[in-house]
Write an enzyme that holds these catalytic residues in place. Structure first.
Site, mmCIF file in Angstrom:
data_model
loop_
_atom_site.group_PDB
_atom_site.id
_atom_site.type_symbol
_atom_site.label_atom_id
_atom_site.label_comp_id
_atom_site.label_asym_id
_atom_site.label_seq_id
_atom_site.Cartn_x
_atom_site.Cartn_y
_atom_site.Cartn_z
ATOM 1 N N LYS A 1 0.818 -1.211 0.000
ATOM 2 C CA LYS A 1 0.000 0.000 0.000
ATOM 3 C C LYS A 1 0.863 1.277 0.000
ATOM 4 C CE LYS A 1 -3.988 -2.265 0.627
ATOM 5 N NZ LYS A 1 -3.606 -3.655 0.818
HETATM 6 C C1 LIG Z 1 -4.258 -4.843 0.468
HETATM 7 C C2 LIG Z 1 -3.443 -6.064 0.422
HETATM 8 C C3 LIG Z 1 -3.692 -7.087 -0.504
HETATM 9 C C4 LIG Z 1 -4.870 -7.048 -1.458
HETATM 10 O O1 LIG Z 1 -4.740 -6.056 -2.436
HETATM 11 P P1 LIG Z 1 -6.047 -5.546 -3.213
HETATM 12 O O2 LIG Z 1 -5.574 -4.434 -4.059
HETATM 13 O O3 LIG Z 1 -7.018 -5.116 -2.166
HETATM 14 O O4 LIG Z 1 -6.553 -6.712 -3.996
HETATM 15 C C5 LIG Z 1 -2.844 -8.167 -0.534
HETATM 16 N N1 LIG Z 1 -1.814 -8.271 0.339
HETATM 17 C C6 LIG Z 1 -1.560 -7.323 1.249
HETATM 18 C C7 LIG Z 1 -0.432 -7.518 2.184
HETATM 19 C C8 LIG Z 1 -2.352 -6.187 1.311
HETATM 20 O O5 LIG Z 1 -2.083 -5.237 2.218
#
Ligand SMILES: *Cc1c(COP(=O)(O)O)cnc(C)c1O
Length: 465
Positions: free
Chosen positions: A112
């Site tokens: 993120k």
């Molecule tokens: C948010 C997240 C995901 C999923 O990603 P999306 O874009 O919501 O599909 C997978 N792994 C981790 C560690 C995340 O923080």
């Protein structure tokens, strides 16, 4: 460049307004009126270029003339300087045809940060220029909240409220959200699951008077600028491995479908991506939808990979919009029916278009743990449970080595989920400095019921204080 809603009932906006708006007022998600294209020569030239330069080049194609190129490059350089690896998103080889794309070298150790670090800087730039203030409300399954708090804490013109599902996230995840001690940040434990938090956020947007009163904004992956920022690493990884001369497959651990949709966006821009393997945990709504066209909500189960404990994959709406030939009426009908009934069946031609690229795989808890263990023993690489879901899904979809490279997106540092990693492998991931520091800080948390009116009152009090 203008941005239109997937539901076709909101006015088109420019890049800056799309950035600040998040969700469209008709309940849809913004998409570009037409996707910019990147030429094969340009893609080849991304290989070996600093990440921030590629990011500025790609973001510039979406921002058009709204943000000058020099400023965009400065913002990207500052954003990606916060990463502890010089390649920002390095590739690590796991096997003859298999690579991990490590997206977790940012300040909160999850992918993120890749989008949030640039988003915070874009907001600051744009709001300062307009003399405007906003209130960001962010629903998180654990990682978005920390990344958003890290990106926005202490900034002028911005207040941020993070809603997380109480008891459903790891301690390391929680501490990234609760220990900033900045006046413009509030972290709220909601008595519900992530889908409740996301539904509350959507209803805040649908209350136009409320949204206007607090200048509401969203930085969830419904915000299109985040998708743009996430397209970048598909380009850099593919170029490093020989694109556009070679086709590249990707496997993505999936919750809200933002990461996977960004890969699809890169493909729409001309990147030769072959297959996209969408791997889910036991919360397998996306794996089922991609296989059968039946998009049906189930109960959210708590797993070792909590950032993917999601039953409503918001960005799926963008994929349906694109694969239905951008039919906004069909998209609106589909997702309104889903909101009302908790299930909807995709038209056969839309499903067929989706399946030319996408493949869904659901991975059980036992298989996730076994994959962490086997990966450590076979490659010496310690992976987190989210990454393990994608490694397992990739192995199922492509069991034998092939000529086409397969990139598995690695979304979190194993130290963010130390208990699950230890239980599966017997090894404790060494805690990076960012985690060790947080362990000693005091936490600030408020608590609210899973009720939109209670959240509105809380946000209004904070925003207008
Ligand atoms: C948010 C997240 C995901 C999923 O990603 P999306 O874009 O919501 O599909 C997978 N792994 C981790 C560690 C995340 O923080």
């Amino acid at each position: 460049m203008k941005y239109i809603s997937t539901r076709g009932e909101s006015p088109a906006l420019g890049f800056t307004e799309t950035l600040l708006a998040g969700l469209a007022p008709d309940g849809g998600l913004y998409c570009p009126q037409s996707w910019p294209t990147v030429s094969p020569e340009t893609i080849a030239g991304y290989s070996g270029r600093p990440y921030a330069e590629v990011a500025a080049d790609i973001l510039g194609r979406f921002a058009g003339d709204e943000i000058p190129a020099g400023i965009l490059l400065d913002l990207c350089q500052a954003a990606y300087a916060s990463f502890t690896h010089p390649a920002v998103t390095p590739l690590v080889q796991l096997g003859p045809d298999r690579f991990l794309l490590e997206l977790f070298h940012g300040p909160t150790l999850a992918f993120k940060d890749v989008a949030m670090q640039i988003l915070g800087r874009l907001y600051t730039h744009v709001l300062a220029a307009r003399g405007r203030s906003i209130t960001i409300v962010c629903a998180t399954s654990g990682d978005t909240g920390g990344a958003a708090v890290e990106a926005f804490a202490g900034l002028d013109h911005v207040r941020i409220v993070v809603l997380f599902p109480e008891g459903r996230i790891s301690e390391v995840q929680r501490r990234f959200m609760t220990t900033t001690a900045q006046d413009n940040v509030r972290t709220v434990a909601v008595a519900g699951d992530f889908d409740d938090c996301q539904a509350i956020l959507k209803s805040l947007f649908q209350d136009g008077d409320f949204a206007d009163a607090v200048n509401l904004s969203a930085v969830n992956s419904i915000n299109f600028a985040r998708i743009v920022a996430q397209c970048v690493y598909y380009f850099t990884a593919a170029a490093t491995l020989g694109a556009p001369a070679r086709i590249i497959d990707f496997a993505v651990p999936t919750g809200n479908f933002g990461d996977a949709f960004a890969g699809y966006g890169a493909r729409l821009m001309g990147l030769p991506i072959g297959r996209m393997i969408v791997a889910t945990n036991a919360n397998d709504i996306m794996a089922r939808a991609l296989t059968s066209g039946d998009y049906r909500r189930g109960p959210a189960a708590a797993t070792q990979s909590p950032a993917m404990d999601i039953q409503v994959a918001s960005n799926f709406e963008r994929l349906v919009f694109e694969c239905a030939g951008r039919d906004a009426a069909l998209t609106a009908g589909t997702f309104r029916a889903f909101a009302a009934d908790g299930r909807v069946s995709l038209p056969a031609d839309v499903l067929a278009a989706i399946r030319t690229v996408f493949l869904g795989e659901a991975v059980s808890e036992a298989e996730t743990a076994r994959t962490m263990d086997e990966t450590l023993r076979q490659t010496g690489v310690l992976i987190d449970p989210h990454t393990a879901v994608a490694v397992a899904g990739a192995r199922r979809a492509r069991p034998a080595p092939q000529a086409t490279p397969l990139v598995v997106v690695s979304t979190a540092h194993p130290a963010k989920f130390p208990d699950a990693v230890l239980a599966a492998t017997g090894a404790s991931p060494p805690a990076p400095l960012a985690v060790r520091l947080r362990a000693g800080f005091a936490e600030a948390i408020d608590r609210l019921p899973a009720d939109a009116e209670a959240v509105k009152t809380y946000v209004r009090d904070f925003a207008l204080s």
